[in-house]
Design a protein around this motif. Sequence first.
Motif, PDB file in Angstrom:
ATOM      1  N   LEU A 297      -2.164  -0.904  -3.478  1.00 49.69           N
ATOM      2  CA  LEU A 297      -3.167  -0.272  -2.893  1.00 49.69           C
ATOM      3  C   LEU A 297      -2.753   1.023  -2.834  1.00 49.69           C
ATOM      4  CD1 LEU A 297      -3.937  -2.709   0.098  1.00 49.69           C
ATOM      5  CD2 LEU A 297      -5.324  -2.425  -2.000  1.00 49.69           C
ATOM      6  N   LEU A 298      -3.723   2.004  -2.562  1.00 52.64           N
ATOM      7  CA  LEU A 298      -3.232   3.463  -2.402  1.00 52.64           C
ATOM      8  C   LEU A 298      -3.750   3.618  -0.843  1.00 52.64           C
ATOM      9  CD1 LEU A 298      -4.269   5.153  -5.631  1.00 52.64           C
ATOM     10  CD2 LEU A 298      -1.880   4.814  -4.794  1.00 52.64           C
ATOM     11  N   ALA A 299      -2.900   4.481  -0.062  1.00 52.38           N
ATOM     12  CA  ALA A 299      -3.549   4.385   1.329  1.00 52.38           C
ATOM     13  C   ALA A 299      -3.531   5.923   1.572  1.00 52.38           C
ATOM     14  CB  ALA A 299      -2.747   3.794   2.395  1.00 52.38           C
TER      15      ALA A 299
ATOM     16  N   LEU B  85      -9.096  10.912  -7.419  1.00 53.40           N
ATOM     17  CA  LEU B  85      -9.209   9.443  -7.819  1.00 53.40           C
ATOM     18  C   LEU B  85     -10.142   9.436  -9.135  1.00 53.40           C
ATOM     19  CD1 LEU B  85      -9.761   7.728  -4.654  1.00 53.40           C
ATOM     20  CD2 LEU B  85      -7.866   7.559  -6.042  1.00 53.40           C
TER      21      LEU B  85
ATOM     22  N   LYS C  75     -14.550   4.677  -6.329  1.00 50.16           N
ATOM     23  CA  LYS C  75     -13.114   4.558  -6.262  1.00 50.16           C
ATOM     24  C   LYS C  75     -12.510   4.407  -4.937  1.00 50.16           C
ATOM     25  CE  LYS C  75     -12.434   5.807 -10.650  1.00 50.16           C
ATOM     26  NZ  LYS C  75     -11.804   4.572 -11.594  1.00 50.16           N
ATOM     27  N   VAL C  76     -13.032   4.447  -3.965  1.00 47.86           N
ATOM     28  CA  VAL C  76     -12.723   4.361  -2.593  1.00 47.86           C
ATOM     29  C   VAL C  76     -13.292   3.003  -1.897  1.00 47.86           C
ATOM     30  CG1 VAL C  76     -12.834   5.409  -0.194  1.00 47.86           C
ATOM     31  CG2 VAL C  76     -12.807   6.771  -2.159  1.00 47.86           C
TER      32      VAL C  76
ATOM     33  N   CYS D 227      -9.332  14.242  -2.305  1.00 47.94           N
ATOM     34  CA  CYS D 227      -8.653  12.817  -2.693  1.00 47.94           C
ATOM     35  C   CYS D 227      -9.810  12.156  -3.734  1.00 47.94           C
ATOM     36  CB  CYS D 227      -8.429  12.096  -1.552  1.00 47.94           C
ATOM     37  SG  CYS D 227      -7.174  12.824  -0.344  1.00 47.94           S
TER      38      CYS D 227
ATOM     39  N   LEU E 254       0.267  11.561  -6.425  1.00 47.52           N
ATOM     40  CA  LEU E 254      -0.545  10.532  -6.648  1.00 47.52           C
ATOM     41  C   LEU E 254      -0.245   9.765  -8.004  1.00 47.52           C
ATOM     42  CD1 LEU E 254      -3.119   8.771  -6.520  1.00 47.52           C
ATOM     43  CD2 LEU E 254      -4.509  10.489  -7.291  1.00 47.52           C
TER      44      LEU E 254
ATOM     45  N   ALA F 232       0.904  -1.159  -0.012  1.00 47.49           N
ATOM     46  CA  ALA F 232       0.071   0.036  -0.003  1.00 47.49           C
ATOM     47  C   ALA F 232       0.939   1.039   0.054  1.00 47.49           C
ATOM     48  CB  ALA F 232      -0.691   0.111   1.330  1.00 47.49           C
TER      49      ALA F 232
ATOM     50  N   SER G   8      -8.225   1.596  -3.399  1.00 51.14           N
ATOM     51  CA  SER G   8      -7.749   2.711  -2.164  1.00 51.14           C
ATOM     52  C   SER G   8      -8.812   2.816  -1.211  1.00 51.14           C
ATOM     53  CB  SER G   8      -7.687   4.080  -2.963  1.00 51.14           C
ATOM     54  OG  SER G   8      -8.843   4.430  -3.123  1.00 51.14           O
ATOM     55  N   TRP G   9      -8.099   3.107   0.129  1.00 50.74           N
ATOM     56  CA  TRP G   9      -8.877   3.726   1.174  1.00 50.74           C
ATOM     57  C   TRP G   9      -8.231   4.987   1.589  1.00 50.74           C
ATOM     58  CZ3 TRP G   9      -5.093  -0.679   3.076  1.00 50.74           C
ATOM     59  CH2 TRP G   9      -3.951  -0.292   3.946  1.00 50.74           C
TER      60      TRP G   9
END
Length: 254
Positions: free
Chosen positions: A102-104, A121, A160-161, A117, A92, A52, A130-131
Amino acid sequence: ATIPGFLSRGLSLEEGESLLKKSVKLAVEARDKFWDRVGCVPGNSYNRALVAASIGSYGAYLADGSEYRFGDGCYGPGVNLDKLKDFHRRRLQVIVEAGPDLLAFETIPNKLEAQACVELLEEENIQIPSWICFSSVDGENAPSGESFEECFEILNKSKKVNAVGINCASPHFIESLVCKFKELTTKAIVVYPNSGAIWDGRAKKWLPSMCFGDEEFELCAPRWRNQGAKVIGGCCRTTPSTIRAISKALKETS
């Protein structure tokens, strides 16, 4: 780490972007080497790790602790949605090019930055899961003073989230926050608290406080999972042994 932060230390734009990419590639390389060694061993108890890539808050770049101080989490009138999107956009893009799993987005202190954010995205058409995790200093609200009900409003609308949650808050808050989040979202819930130490952003030091040790994390992690948390870990002032304790407790009680 941020591109503006690297530039302020005298690095070139190319050097800053290279360091961001290298952070992801080194983690992926370490994961792959480990998995090549143990993944083929019959009966091994390991899960294949996911990498992540961290996208920290604007407050982390300011380095003044504003993402941890109640009432300061809005950054002031000079910071609007466009400014936050401009701040996060290139980092990003660079991190996504490096290929994490993953993206955190983490330690987010207010609704506006969460919105920035989410919009990025969408605008960049990011396909990596992502989270978005918030911080909290009172165990009830975001550091901006906004309720999590307000903060989750835009996250719940985004496809996206994939997950939402809390990080770098005191572990004493996690139980009640997971219960609150279960009422506010259908997305997966992520929790990775710090040890309970308090960061003084102005003095740049950790202050004494009631901290969790590995034993407390081992005891609490199964409870957090049973209440609804899907991803559980540790943030500042936790250690590899903390993560081992969490993993052991979750596997033994699964």
